[in-house]
Scaffold this motif. Structure first.
Motif, PDB file in Angstrom:
ATOM      1  N   PRO A   1       0.801  -1.231   0.000  1.00 40.71           N
ATOM      2  CA  PRO A   1       0.000   0.000   0.000  1.00 40.71           C
ATOM      3  C   PRO A   1       0.834   1.282   0.000  1.00 40.71           C
ATOM      4  N   ILE A   2       1.974   1.264   0.647  1.00 38.43           N
ATOM      5  CA  ILE A   2       2.789   2.481   0.697  1.00 38.43           C
ATOM      6  C   ILE A   2       3.326   2.795  -0.695  1.00 38.43           C
ATOM      7  N   ARG A   3       3.810   1.790  -1.381  1.00 38.57           N
ATOM      8  CA  ARG A   3       4.334   1.960  -2.741  1.00 38.57           C
ATOM      9  C   ARG A   3       3.247   2.426  -3.708  1.00 38.57           C
ATOM     10  N   GLU A   4       2.051   1.901  -3.559  1.00 33.13           N
ATOM     11  CA  GLU A   4       0.968   2.207  -4.500  1.00 33.13           C
ATOM     12  C   GLU A   4       0.229   3.499  -4.150  1.00 33.13           C
ATOM     13  N   LEU A   5      -0.285   3.574  -2.946  1.00 36.08           N
ATOM     14  CA  LEU A   5      -1.189   4.660  -2.573  1.00 36.08           C
ATOM     15  C   LEU A   5      -0.505   6.011  -2.420  1.00 36.08           C
ATOM     16  N   LEU A   6       0.801   6.011  -2.280  1.00 41.16           N
ATOM     17  CA  LEU A   6       1.532   7.272  -2.123  1.00 41.16           C
ATOM     18  C   LEU A   6       2.301   7.623  -3.392  1.00 41.16           C
ATOM     19  N   ASN A   7       1.801   7.189  -4.527  1.00 40.50           N
ATOM     20  CA  ASN A   7       2.518   7.352  -5.786  1.00 40.50           C
ATOM     21  C   ASN A   7       1.671   8.141  -6.784  1.00 40.50           C
ATOM     22  N   TYR A   8       2.255   9.185  -7.352  1.00 42.09           N
ATOM     23  CA  TYR A   8       1.533  10.013  -8.328  1.00 42.09           C
ATOM     24  C   TYR A   8       1.082   9.204  -9.547  1.00 42.09           C
ATOM     25  N   SER A   9       1.950   8.346 -10.048  1.00 40.31           N
ATOM     26  CA  SER A   9       1.609   7.544 -11.230  1.00 40.31           C
ATOM     27  C   SER A   9       0.392   6.665 -10.961  1.00 40.31           C
ATOM     28  N   PHE A  10       0.307   6.113  -9.765  1.00 43.57           N
ATOM     29  CA  PHE A  10      -0.825   5.260  -9.395  1.00 43.57           C
ATOM     30  C   PHE A  10      -2.134   6.033  -9.501  1.00 43.57           C
ATOM     31  N   TRP A  11      -2.168   7.243  -8.950  1.00 46.55           N
ATOM     32  CA  TRP A  11      -3.414   8.004  -8.931  1.00 46.55           C
ATOM     33  C   TRP A  11      -3.800   8.499 -10.319  1.00 46.55           C
ATOM     34  N   ILE A  12      -2.829   8.862 -11.134  1.00 43.72           N
ATOM     35  CA  ILE A  12      -3.133   9.234 -12.517  1.00 43.72           C
ATOM     36  C   ILE A  12      -3.702   8.013 -13.244  1.00 43.72           C
ATOM     37  N   LYS A  13      -3.076   6.865 -13.013  1.00 47.83           N
ATOM     38  CA  LYS A  13      -3.544   5.617 -13.621  1.00 47.83           C
ATOM     39  C   LYS A  13      -4.987   5.326 -13.209  1.00 47.83           C
ATOM     40  N   MET A  14      -5.327   5.517 -11.951  1.00 45.68           N
ATOM     41  CA  MET A  14      -6.683   5.229 -11.487  1.00 45.68           C
ATOM     42  C   MET A  14      -7.714   6.148 -12.150  1.00 45.68           C
ATOM     43  N   VAL A  15      -7.381   7.423 -12.334  1.00 45.65           N
ATOM     44  CA  VAL A  15      -8.295   8.346 -13.028  1.00 45.65           C
ATOM     45  C   VAL A  15      -8.517   7.873 -14.459  1.00 45.65           C
ATOM     46  N   LEU A  16      -7.438   7.455 -15.118  1.00 42.31           N
ATOM     47  CA  LEU A  16      -7.558   6.979 -16.497  1.00 42.31           C
ATOM     48  C   LEU A  16      -8.339   5.665 -16.574  1.00 42.31           C
ATOM     49  N   VAL A  17      -8.187   4.804 -15.574  1.00 41.90           N
ATOM     50  CA  VAL A  17      -8.964   3.554 -15.539  1.00 41.90           C
ATOM     51  C   VAL A  17     -10.459   3.872 -15.453  1.00 41.90           C
ATOM     52  N   ILE A  18     -10.806   4.844 -14.637  1.00 39.89           N
ATOM     53  CA  ILE A  18     -12.216   5.244 -14.530  1.00 39.89           C
ATOM     54  C   ILE A  18     -12.731   5.745 -15.882  1.00 39.89           C
ATOM     55  N   LEU A  19     -11.914   6.527 -16.581  1.00 39.90           N
ATOM     56  CA  LEU A  19     -12.305   7.002 -17.911  1.00 39.90           C
ATOM     57  C   LEU A  19     -12.503   5.843 -18.885  1.00 39.90           C
ATOM     58  N   VAL A  20     -11.594   4.872 -18.860  1.00 38.93           N
ATOM     59  CA  VAL A  20     -11.697   3.721 -19.765  1.00 38.93           C
ATOM     60  C   VAL A  20     -12.949   2.901 -19.456  1.00 38.93           C
ATOM     61  N   VAL A  21     -13.226   2.685 -18.187  1.00 36.18           N
ATOM     62  CA  VAL A  21     -14.438   1.933 -17.831  1.00 36.18           C
ATOM     63  C   VAL A  21     -15.680   2.701 -18.282  1.00 36.18           C
ATOM     64  N   GLY A  22     -15.658   4.015 -18.149  1.00 39.88           N
ATOM     65  CA  GLY A  22     -16.772   4.829 -18.632  1.00 39.88           C
ATOM     66  C   GLY A  22     -16.955   4.719 -20.138  1.00 39.88           C
ATOM     67  N   LEU A  23     -15.851   4.762 -20.879  1.00 33.79           N
ATOM     68  CA  LEU A  23     -15.928   4.604 -22.335  1.00 33.79           C
ATOM     69  C   LEU A  23     -16.435   3.215 -22.714  1.00 33.79           C
ATOM     70  N   ALA A  24     -15.956   2.193 -22.016  1.00 36.83           N
ATOM     71  CA  ALA A  24     -16.397   0.825 -22.306  1.00 36.83           C
ATOM     72  C   ALA A  24     -17.881   0.655 -22.004  1.00 36.83           C
ATOM     73  N   THR A  25     -18.324   1.254 -20.918  1.00 37.40           N
ATOM     74  CA  THR A  25     -19.741   1.184 -20.554  1.00 37.40           C
ATOM     75  C   THR A  25     -20.593   1.905 -21.592  1.00 37.40           C
ATOM     76  N   ALA A  26     -20.154   3.090 -22.000  1.00 41.38           N
ATOM     77  CA  ALA A  26     -20.900   3.847 -23.016  1.00 41.38           C
ATOM     78  C   ALA A  26     -20.951   3.069 -24.325  1.00 41.38           C
ATOM     79  N   PHE A  27     -19.847   2.431 -24.707  1.00 41.47           N
ATOM     80  CA  PHE A  27     -19.830   1.634 -25.930  1.00 41.47           C
ATOM     81  C   PHE A  27     -20.793   0.462 -25.807  1.00 41.47           C
ATOM     82  N   GLN A  28     -20.728  -0.236 -24.694  1.00 39.62           N
ATOM     83  CA  GLN A  28     -21.592  -1.412 -24.484  1.00 39.62           C
ATOM     84  C   GLN A  28     -23.060  -1.014 -24.548  1.00 39.62           C
TER      85      GLN A  28
END
Length: 162
Positions: A89-116
């Motif tokens: 958790p320390i390596r992941e949750l305190l990392n800028y790249s992790f949080w940017i990645k999570m925002v982008l994952v939410i966007l991808v899931v939203g796009l996939a849902t809209a496509f579906q």
């Protein structure tokens, strides 16, 4: 966030994940395999939108064939990702790249849902070339976002923490 990450790191389940031989590499392996499945299934649908794969089949049939792989892969990515966060958790949750990645994952899931949702109704009865064309830009955006997510996931090991 640091206090939460340190607390999570010290929980019995996190300690179990950290100390069980080969468990974290096995979780990471499944995570990486699911990345491949999600990326490939998305790529096939994107190529179909451009007439470069399964051109003799309808978009609806291609989506019906590959979206379950996409959603199944996403579910397993979520499960293995949560386990990796609990383990480190320390390596992941305190990392800028992790949080940017999570925002982008939410966007991808939203796009996939809209496509579906969008592909289900209009494409069930067939669709014109113009109808297919409207899915092309979001599909390309999804492929770009997935590529950036993969790079960010790898970059977590090298990027600064806060």
């Amino acid at each position: 966030m640091r206090e939460f990450a340190e607390w999570l790191y010290a929980t019995p389940f996190s300690i179990f994940l950290q100390t069980t031989d080969n468990l974290l590499p096995a979780i990471q392996t499944v995570h990486i395999l699911m990345i491949g499945i999600v990326y490939t299934s998305t790529l096939v649908i994107t190529l179909r939108l451009f007439g470069r794969a399964w051109a003799n089949d309808t978009l609806a049939n291609t989506a019906r064939r590959f979206m379950p792989w996409n959603w199944g892969g996403l579910v397993l990515l979520l499960a293995t990702g949560i386990l990796m966060i609990i383990c480190e958790p320390i390596r992941e949750l305190l990392n800028y790249s992790f949080w940017i990645k999570m925002v982008l994952v939410i966007l991808v899931v939203g796009l996939a849902t809209a496509f579906q949702l969008g592909v289900g109704r209009p494409l069930a009865n067939g669709v014109s070339a113009d109808g297919v064309a409207r899915y092309r830009a979001p599909a390309v955006a999804t492929m770009v976002l997935l590529t950036v997510i993969i790079v960010l996931g790898r970059w977590i090991a090298y990027s600064p923490s806060f």
